[in-house]
Scaffold this active site. Structure first.
Site, PDB file in Angstrom:
ATOM      1  N   GLU A  78       0.837  -1.215   0.000  1.00  0.00           N
ATOM      2  CA  GLU A  78       0.000   0.000   0.000  1.00  0.00           C
ATOM      3  C   GLU A  78       0.866   1.257   0.000  1.00  0.00           C
ATOM      4  O   GLU A  78       0.755   2.110   0.871  1.00  0.00           O
ATOM      5  CB  GLU A  78      -0.988  -0.024   1.174  1.00  0.00           C
ATOM      6  CG  GLU A  78      -1.996  -1.156   1.013  1.00  0.00           C
ATOM      7  CD  GLU A  78      -3.182  -1.102   1.960  1.00  0.00           C
ATOM      8  OE1 GLU A  78      -4.264  -1.587   1.585  1.00  0.00           O
ATOM      9  OE2 GLU A  78      -3.043  -0.585   3.081  1.00  0.00           O
TER      10      GLU A  78
ATOM     11  N   GLU B 196      -5.916  -7.440  -1.961  1.00  0.00           N
ATOM     12  CA  GLU B 196      -6.532  -7.440  -0.631  1.00  0.00           C
ATOM     13  C   GLU B 196      -7.978  -7.011  -0.762  1.00  0.00           C
ATOM     14  O   GLU B 196      -8.278  -6.021  -1.431  1.00  0.00           O
ATOM     15  CB  GLU B 196      -5.857  -6.418   0.308  1.00  0.00           C
ATOM     16  CG  GLU B 196      -4.492  -6.770   0.790  1.00  0.00           C
ATOM     17  CD  GLU B 196      -3.995  -5.784   1.852  1.00  0.00           C
ATOM     18  OE1 GLU B 196      -4.816  -5.089   2.480  1.00  0.00           O
ATOM     19  OE2 GLU B 196      -2.775  -5.714   2.030  1.00  0.00           O
TER      20      GLU B 196
END
Ligand code: GCU
Ligand code: CA
Ligand code: CA
Length: 481
Positions: free
Chosen positions: A165, A271
Site C-alpha cells: 500500500e 486485498e
C-alpha cells in the site's frame, strides 16, 4: 542486414510464436487467482487457534480455504519484527506449508519492522540512520536474501509485492512519493532487481489501496513511469462497506480498465474484505468482485486474513466466532454459471451417501422405486441427510422424489453444508407411496465432501423421501461417517 541473419531471426520469431501458442491455453486456463492472505496463521495457531470447516469438523485452515475454491496464499514479510512473526523464518515456514498444500504463492514485502500502509511507512530500525543510497542497497539486500532463502527451499513465488500500500511511497521520509517521486521509483527498482535476480519469472507487484480511487492510481503510477520504475502488475486493495460496495466496485472496475490500458500492465485485487458479521452483503460483494474483475481482465482476488475471529481487534475476517467460515467465503467457490453436464448420482436410503433419517426406513409399502424410503418423524428439523463428493467446486442440480399422503403441504428446508439454501414445498401427491419428482434446485458445491439435508420446517414433519439425485460433472456418493 544480410540474408542468413534475417532468416535466422525469422526462425527465432516463428519458434517463439509456436512456443507461445503451445503454452498460452494452459496458462490462461489456470490464470485467475483466488485466495487469501493468511499471514497470521502461525501466530494464531501458537496462541491456540484452530479452525473448523462448514460441517463443524476441525481441519487445517489451508484445506478449508482450498475446499472453498482458493488456489493462492499471500504472505507478508517484515524486516526485523519484534516477536519474529512475519520475519523471514516464519514466512518461509508458511510458504513451504502453502506450497506443499498445492497453493500458488504471493510474497508481500513491507519495508518496515511492522505494518506498512498508507498511514505509516516507517523505516526498519536497523536502516534508520542510513543515507538514501544505503536504503536502496538495504531494500535490495533484504529482498534478495528473503527471496534466496525461499529459493533454497524450492519456492519461487509467482508474485512478489515490492512495498505494501505504497500510496505515498515507502521508507518515509526518503521515499515519500509526494516529496520525492524519483526516490520512490528508485526504491521500487531496487526491490524489482533483487526479485528478478533470484527469481526471473516472479511477477513484481506495486500495491496501492482504495481501488476505486482512479486519481490516486494515476498519480502514483504516472510518477513511477515518469521516473523509470519497473513493475509487472498493479495491485489494489478494496474494503467497502455493505452500504457502498456497489458504487465502489463499479469505480474499481473503471479503474482496472484504465490501469490496464494506460500502462499495459496486469491488475490484481491483492486485498479485500468486509465485516465478518455482514456475511450476506460480503458474499454478494465478493461474488460480483470476482466475476466483474475477471471480466475486466484482472488476474485475481485475494481476501485479507479471512481466518481472523476475535483476533487483535480485526473485524473484517470471514469467520464466525463458532470457528466455522461465514457464507462470504462461499463466494470463492463460484463454479460455472450453469450446472455442468456429464454426471449424476441417485442416492437411496440404504446405499452409500445416506447419512440417516430422524425416523424409519420403510420398505413395507408398495409403489416406491428403489429399495425403500425414508419416513422421518413428524417434528420440526426431522428429515433426511446425504453426502456426496464433487471432484471440483461448481454448480450442481438437486432433485428429490417424494410422496405426501395428506391434502396439504409438508414444507421443508434444503440445507447444503449446514447452510439453508432454500425452503421447498412438498405438496400433496395423493398417497404416501405415490411418488413425484420435485423441481430441480441449483446448488454451489465445494470440491470434496458436501452434506445435503432436507428437513421439516414445521412440527407436521416432512413428506416421505424415496431418493435424492445430484447432477453435475464429477459427482459421486461418498460414505457418511
Ligand atoms: C403415515 C404414513 C407414513 C407417513 C406418515 C406421516 O404414517 O404411513 O408413510 O410418513 O403418515 O404423516 O408422515
Ligand atoms: Ca413421516
Ligand atoms: Ca428409495
Amino acid at each position: 542486414m544480410d540474408e542468413p541473419m534475417s532468416r535466422a531471426r525469422a526462425a527465432t520469431i516463428t519458434g517463439l510464436f509456436l512456443l507461445l501458442s503451445a503454452y498460452a491455453p494452459a496458462a490462461l486456463a489456470q490464470a485467475f487467482a483466488k485466495g487469501a492472505d493468511v499471514s497470521w496463521i502461525t501466530q494464531m495457531e501458537a496462541s491456540g487457534y484452530r479452525w473448523q470447516n462448514d460441517a463443524g469438523t476441525q481441519q487445517d485452515l489451508l484445506q478449508i480455504l482450498k475446499d472453498h475454491g482458493m488456489n493462492t496464499i499471500r504472505l507478508r514479510v517484515w524486516v526485523n519484527p519484534s516477536g519474529g512473526w512475519n520475519g523471514v523464518n516464519d514466512v518461509v515456514a508458511k510458504a513451504i506449508r502453502a506450497r506443499n498444500a498445492g497453493f500458488r504463492i504471493m510474497i508481500d514485502f513491507h519495508y518496515s519492522d511492522s505494518w506498512a500502509d498508507p498511514g505509516q511507512q516507517t523505516k526498519p530500525a536497523a536502516w534508520r540512520t542510513h543515507t538514501f543510497e544505503q536504503l536502496m542497497a538495504d531494500v535490495y539486500q533484504h529482498t534478495f536474501n528473503t527471496m534466496n532463502t525461499l529459493a533454497s527451499n524450492g519456492i519461487f513465488p509467482e508474485w512478489v509485492q515490492v512495498g505494501n500500500e505504497t500510496n505515498n511511497g515507502m521508507l518515509w521520509e526518503d521515499g515519500r512519493a509526494s516529496a520525492n517521486m524519483r526516490n520512490y521509483a528508485w526504491l521500487v527498482n531496487s526491490g524489482y532487481d533483487a526479485v528478478k535476480a533470484v527469481s526471473p519469472n516472479s511477477k513484481v507487484i506495486v500495491h496501492v489501496s482504495n481501488a476505486y480511487d482512479n486519481a490516486l492510481f494515476r498519480w502514483n503510477f504516472d510518477g513511477l513511469r515518469t521516473n523509470g520504475a519497473r513493475w509487472d502488475i498493479i495491485g489494489m486493495s478494496l474494503y467497502p462497506e455493505p452500504g457502498n460496495w456497489q458504487t465502489l466496485l463499479s469505480q474499481a472496475i473503471t479503474n482496472i480498465n484504465d490501469m490496464r490500458s494506460r500502462y499495459g500492465k496486469g491488475v490484481m485485487i491483492v486485498e479485500t474484505g468486509m465485516s465478518w458479521d455482514q456475511a450476506t452483503a460480503s458474499k454478494a460483494f465478493l461474488t460480483d468482485l470476482i466475476t466483474r474483475s475477471r471480466n475486466a481482465g484482472a488476474l485475481g482476488v485475494l481476501y485479507w486474513e479471512p481466518q481472523a475471529f476475535n483476533w487483535q481487534g480485526y473485524t473484517k475476517g470471514a469467520w464466525n466466532t463458532n470457528g466455522r467460515p461465514t457464507i462470504a467465503l462461499d463466494a470463492f467457490i463460484e463454479g460455472t454459471p450453469q450446472p455442468q453436464p456429464g454426471g449424476s448420482v441417485t442416492l437411496q436410503e440404504n446405499l452409500t451417501g445416506f447419512c440417516g433419517v430422524d425416523g424409519t426406513i420403510d420398505s413395507n409399502h408398495a409403489g416406491y422405486t428403489g429399495s425403500g424410503f425414508a419416513n422421518s418423524n413428524n417434528a420440526t428439523n426431522a428429515g433426511v441427510r446425504w453426502r456426496v463428493n464433487a471432484t471440483a467446486a461448481g454448480n450442481f442440480t438437486l432433485q428429490w422424489r417424494f410422496a405426501n399422503g395428506t391434502t396439504g403441504n409438508r414444507p421443508g428446508s434444503l440445507r447444503v453444508n449446514g447452510t439453508t439454501l432454500s425452503t421447498v414445498a412438498l405438496n400433496a401427491t395423493g398417497a404416501w407411496t405415490t411418488w413425484t419428482n420435485s423441481g430441480s434446485v441449483t446448488a454451489a458445491l465445494r470440491a470434496g465432501a458436501n452434506d445435503i439435508a432436507l428437513v421439516a420446517t414445521t412440527s407436521g414433519g416432512l413428506a416421505n423421501i424415496d431418493s435424492f439425485t445430484v447432477t453435475g460433472s464429477g459427482i459421486s456418493a461418498t460414505a457418511c461417517n
